[in-house]
Motif scaffolding. Structure first.
Motif, PDB file in Angstrom:
ATOM      1  N   SER A 112       8.635   2.045  -3.630  1.00  0.00           N
ATOM      2  CA  SER A 112       9.583   1.382  -2.754  1.00  0.00           C
ATOM      3  C   SER A 112       8.792   0.952  -1.524  1.00  0.00           C
ATOM      4  O   SER A 112       7.707   1.489  -1.269  1.00  0.00           O
ATOM      5  CB  SER A 112      10.737   2.323  -2.388  1.00  0.00           C
ATOM      6  OG  SER A 112      10.258   3.446  -1.690  1.00  0.00           O
ATOM      7  N   PRO A 113       9.297  -0.008  -0.765  1.00  0.00           N
ATOM      8  CA  PRO A 113       8.536  -0.479   0.399  1.00  0.00           C
ATOM      9  C   PRO A 113       8.130   0.647   1.362  1.00  0.00           C
ATOM     10  O   PRO A 113       7.050   0.615   1.930  1.00  0.00           O
ATOM     11  CB  PRO A 113       9.485  -1.467   1.073  1.00  0.00           C
ATOM     12  CG  PRO A 113      10.328  -1.993  -0.055  1.00  0.00           C
ATOM     13  CD  PRO A 113      10.517  -0.804  -0.970  1.00  0.00           C
ATOM     14  N   SER A 114       8.964   1.665   1.485  1.00  0.00           N
ATOM     15  CA  SER A 114       8.664   2.740   2.439  1.00  0.00           C
ATOM     16  C   SER A 114       7.678   3.772   1.898  1.00  0.00           C
ATOM     17  O   SER A 114       7.093   4.521   2.668  1.00  0.00           O
ATOM     18  CB  SER A 114       9.959   3.430   2.862  1.00  0.00           C
ATOM     19  OG  SER A 114      10.604   3.965   1.729  1.00  0.00           O
ATOM     20  N   THR A 115       7.458   3.831   0.570  1.00  0.00           N
ATOM     21  CA  THR A 115       6.558   4.847   0.004  1.00  0.00           C
ATOM     22  C   THR A 115       5.289   4.280  -0.612  1.00  0.00           C
ATOM     23  O   THR A 115       4.376   5.044  -0.925  1.00  0.00           O
ATOM     24  CB  THR A 115       7.274   5.656  -1.102  1.00  0.00           C
ATOM     25  OG1 THR A 115       7.582   4.791  -2.201  1.00  0.00           O
ATOM     26  CG2 THR A 115       8.521   6.330  -0.575  1.00  0.00           C
ATOM     27  N   GLU A 116       5.219   2.972  -0.788  1.00  0.00           N
ATOM     28  CA  GLU A 116       4.110   2.391  -1.540  1.00  0.00           C
ATOM     29  C   GLU A 116       2.745   2.752  -0.968  1.00  0.00           C
ATOM     30  O   GLU A 116       1.834   3.148  -1.708  1.00  0.00           O
ATOM     31  CB  GLU A 116       4.247   0.870  -1.624  1.00  0.00           C
ATOM     32  CG  GLU A 116       3.153   0.244  -2.451  1.00  0.00           C
ATOM     33  CD  GLU A 116       3.393  -1.222  -2.761  1.00  0.00           C
ATOM     34  OE1 GLU A 116       2.495  -1.817  -3.369  1.00  0.00           O
ATOM     35  OE2 GLU A 116       4.455  -1.772  -2.413  1.00  0.00           O
ATOM     36  N   SER A 117       2.572   2.646   0.313  1.00  0.00           N
ATOM     37  CA  SER A 117       1.270   2.937   0.921  1.00  0.00           C
ATOM     38  C   SER A 117       0.852   4.384   0.666  1.00  0.00           C
ATOM     39  O   SER A 117      -0.294   4.653   0.290  1.00  0.00           O
ATOM     40  CB  SER A 117       1.333   2.645   2.426  1.00  0.00           C
ATOM     41  OG  SER A 117       0.118   2.989   3.033  1.00  0.00           O
TER      42      SER A 117
END
Length: 191
Positions: free
Chosen positions: A112-117
């Motif tokens: 998800s955008p908040s966990t990808e990194s």
């Protein structure tokens, strides 16, 4: 899933297991710190369920264990416990513990955008301490795309990008499938 650090003093694994058993939400334990796990999107959930079902069906006749996001992984050589979206272990040592596994050969994380990194960097650094891990699959929840980190026979990690029209190959469990199988019927758009 998103991990949010709780403001607790450092705790031991024994304290963590006893405490978490009484909680309504799941929590990870990393370096003695507790992190609350928050939920993901509808696509995130549907993709994770499809993977768990597909892997469990594929491995049904064998002695492997397929876990969903309720099954913790103990990071080898540490007191860290993390919840991946989906995992598979075929190691007999993992049949001796009831609260977690330690030696998965495959881990799937739905991005998800908040966990990808974090999933691509910090979490992968933790997971790859496991000598049994062969495949780490990162699955987009917003487009038909997957990145497979595969450990070859020389112990080097190769990155294979799969997109629409590709057949995904998970050598760790001898499974190939068309990428669209996971995304059927989903409305894909950036979150």
């Amino acid at each position: 899933m998103i991990a949010i650090k709780e403001n607790f003093p450092q705790i031991t694994p024994e304290e963590y297991f006893a405490w978490e058993e009484k909680q309504l939400e799941k929590h990870e334990l990393i370096n003695g710190q507790v992190y609350a796990m928050s939920g993901g999107s509808v696509n995130h959930s549907r993709i994770a369920i499809r993977f768990a079902t597909m892997l469990d069906t594929h491995l049904d006749a064998g002695s492997c264990i397929t876990g969903n996001s309720d099954l913790r992984i103990n990071i080898v050589g540490t007191n860290n416990y993390i919840y991946p979206d989906v995992s598979v272990t075929c190691d007999d040592r993992d049949k001796t513990t009831a609260q977690y596994i330690t030696y998965p050969s495959l881990i799937v994380e739905v991005l998800s955008p908040s966990t990808e990194s974090y999933d691509r960097s910090g979490k992968f650094r933790l997971y790859r301490k496991n000598p049994n891990l062969q495949d780490y699959l990162l699955v987009s929840s917003t487009s038909i795309e997957m990145d497979l980190y595969h450990k070859n026979d020389a112990g080097e990690w190769l990155i294979i990008n799969y997109q629409e029209g590709d057949t995904v190959e998970l050598k760790s469990i001898n499974l190939s499938f068309p990428i669209e199988q996971v995304y059927r019927g989903l409305e894909l758009k950036p979150e």
